[in-house]
Design a protein around this motif. Structure first.
Motif, PDB file in Angstrom:
ATOM      1  N   TYR A   1      33.214  97.651  70.616  1.00 12.22           N
ATOM      2  CA  TYR A   1      33.477  98.972  69.479  1.00 12.22           C
ATOM      3  C   TYR A   1      34.544 100.033  69.883  1.00 12.22           C
ATOM      4  O   TYR A   1      34.610 100.503  70.870  1.00 12.22           O
TER       5      TYR A   1
ATOM      6  N   THR B   1      37.243 106.141  59.239  1.00 12.70           N
ATOM      7  CA  THR B   1      36.648 106.865  59.968  1.00 12.70           C
ATOM      8  C   THR B   1      37.122 106.749  61.465  1.00 12.70           C
ATOM      9  O   THR B   1      36.617 107.346  62.550  1.00 12.70           O
ATOM     10  N   GLY B   2      38.436 105.932  62.133  1.00 13.48           N
ATOM     11  CA  GLY B   2      38.636 105.610  63.318  1.00 13.48           C
ATOM     12  C   GLY B   2      37.857 105.073  63.847  1.00 13.48           C
ATOM     13  O   GLY B   2      37.289 105.109  65.415  1.00 13.48           O
ATOM     14  N   LYS B   3      37.099 104.275  63.401  1.00 12.45           N
ATOM     15  CA  LYS B   3      35.187 103.664  63.807  1.00 12.45           C
ATOM     16  C   LYS B   3      35.957 102.180  63.605  1.00 12.45           C
ATOM     17  O   LYS B   3      36.437 101.468  62.850  1.00 12.45           O
TER      18      LYS B   3
ATOM     19  N   LEU C   1      25.272 105.462  68.680  1.00 11.54           N
ATOM     20  CA  LEU C   1      26.309 105.877  68.187  1.00 11.54           C
ATOM     21  C   LEU C   1      27.173 107.247  69.964  1.00 11.54           C
ATOM     22  O   LEU C   1      28.148 108.038  69.991  1.00 11.54           O
TER      23      LEU C   1
ATOM     24  N   LEU D   1      43.026 102.672  67.939  1.00  7.40           N
ATOM     25  CA  LEU D   1      42.084 102.199  68.575  1.00  7.40           C
ATOM     26  C   LEU D   1      40.679 101.848  69.836  1.00  7.40           C
ATOM     27  O   LEU D   1      42.220 101.227  70.081  1.00  7.40           O
TER      28      LEU D   1
ATOM     29  N   VAL E   1      37.229 103.534  69.093  1.00  5.03           N
ATOM     30  CA  VAL E   1      37.642 104.378  68.359  1.00  5.03           C
ATOM     31  C   VAL E   1      38.869 104.832  68.686  1.00  5.03           C
ATOM     32  O   VAL E   1      39.683 105.020  69.523  1.00  5.03           O
ATOM     33  N   ASN E   2      39.189 105.336  68.085  1.00  2.00           N
ATOM     34  CA  ASN E   2      40.681 106.323  67.352  1.00  2.00           C
ATOM     35  C   ASN E   2      41.025 107.207  68.525  1.00  2.00           C
ATOM     36  O   ASN E   2      40.051 108.573  68.337  1.00  2.00           O
ATOM     37  N   GLN E   3      42.066 107.084  69.784  1.00  2.00           N
ATOM     38  CA  GLN E   3      42.120 108.147  70.257  1.00  2.00           C
ATOM     39  C   GLN E   3      43.784 108.150  70.145  1.00  2.00           C
ATOM     40  O   GLN E   3      44.747 107.151  70.816  1.00  2.00           O
TER      41      GLN E   3
END
Length: 182
Positions: free
Chosen positions: A87, A47-49, A134, A95, A89-91
Motif C-alpha cells: 500500500y 488521492t495520493g494512495k 486504512l 508514493l 501513500v503520497n509523502q
C-alpha cells in the motif's frame, strides 16, 4: 532474505482517484527500489494512495481498502518476482510503499526443463477479495476461513525452463497461520 526490494519491467500499480482508479505502468527504474510510473487518462482527482500489484477491482471506501489477490500470476522469465501486496501513500510528492501481507518462498532444486508453473494450496483463503483498515498504523490484509476450494490456491506461471534448474519462487499471502492442504 536481505529484505531488498526492486521494481521489475512491466510492473503496474493501482492509483486511487476520486473517480475510481487507474493503472500506473513502470516507465523507469526497473531493477531499483525507486521507480517512475506513468498512467493514462482517469476520472476525478488523484488521492495520493496506491496499491501494488495492480488489479482493476481494488477500491477504497471510507477507511477500508478493498484489495483483490489474484489466483494466478504470470512471472515471465523474472521468476523471483514476489507480487507482494503493498500500500502506497503520497509523502512529499512521492508514493512510499509498505507491505500489507507476507510472502512464502520456496527454494526448489533440480526442477526439470519444460516446467511452466507451480501451485500452492493451503487451508485458508489466499486469493480473492480482502479488506484492510486504512486507519491502522500499518494496514494489512489477513487470511480467513473459506469453503471455496478455488480461494485456497495460487498458481505461479512462468516461461518454460530450458534446462533443469534451481528455482526460488515467492507466493504472496495474506497475514495468517497456515497448514498445507496437499
Amino acid at each position: 532474505d536481505d529484505g531488498y526490494f526492486t521494481w521489475s519491467a512491466n510492473d503496474q500499480v493501482w492509483i486511487h482517484t476520486t473517480g475510481g482508479g487507474v493503472a500506473g505502468t513502470l516507465s523507469a527504474g526497473a531493477g531499483t527500489a525507486n521507480a517512475t510510473f506513468t498512467h493514462g487518462s482517469y476520472v476525478g482527482d488523484m488521492t495520493g494512495k496506491a496499491v501494488y500489484p495492480y488489479d482493476y477491482y481494488h477500491s477504497i471506501s471510507g477507511n477500508n481498502l478493498n484489495v483483490r489477490l489474484a489466483s494466478s500470476y504470470y512471472l515471465g522469465s523474472v521468476r523471483e518476482n514476489t507480487n507482494a501486496v503493498m500500500y502506497g501513500v503520497n509523502q512529499d510528492g512521492v508514493l512510499k510503499f509498505n507491505h500489507m501481507a507476507g510472502v512464502m518462498r520456496f527454494h526448489l532444486k533440480n526442477v526439470p526443463a519444460g516446467a511452466t508453473q507451480f501451485k500452492l494450496t493451503l487451508d485458508k483463503k489466499i486469493n480473492g477479495d480482502f479488506t484492510a483498515d486504512l486507519s491502522a498504523t500499518h494496514p494489512s490484509i489477513s487470511t480467513e476461513e473459506t469453503l471455496d476450494p478455488a480461494e485456497k490456491t495460487i498458481t505461479l506461471n512462468f516461461d518454460a525452463l530450458t534446462q533443469t534448474s534451481d528455482l526460488r519462487l515467492c507466493f504472496p499471502l495474506p497475514v495468517g497461520t497456515y497448514r498445507s492442504e496437499e
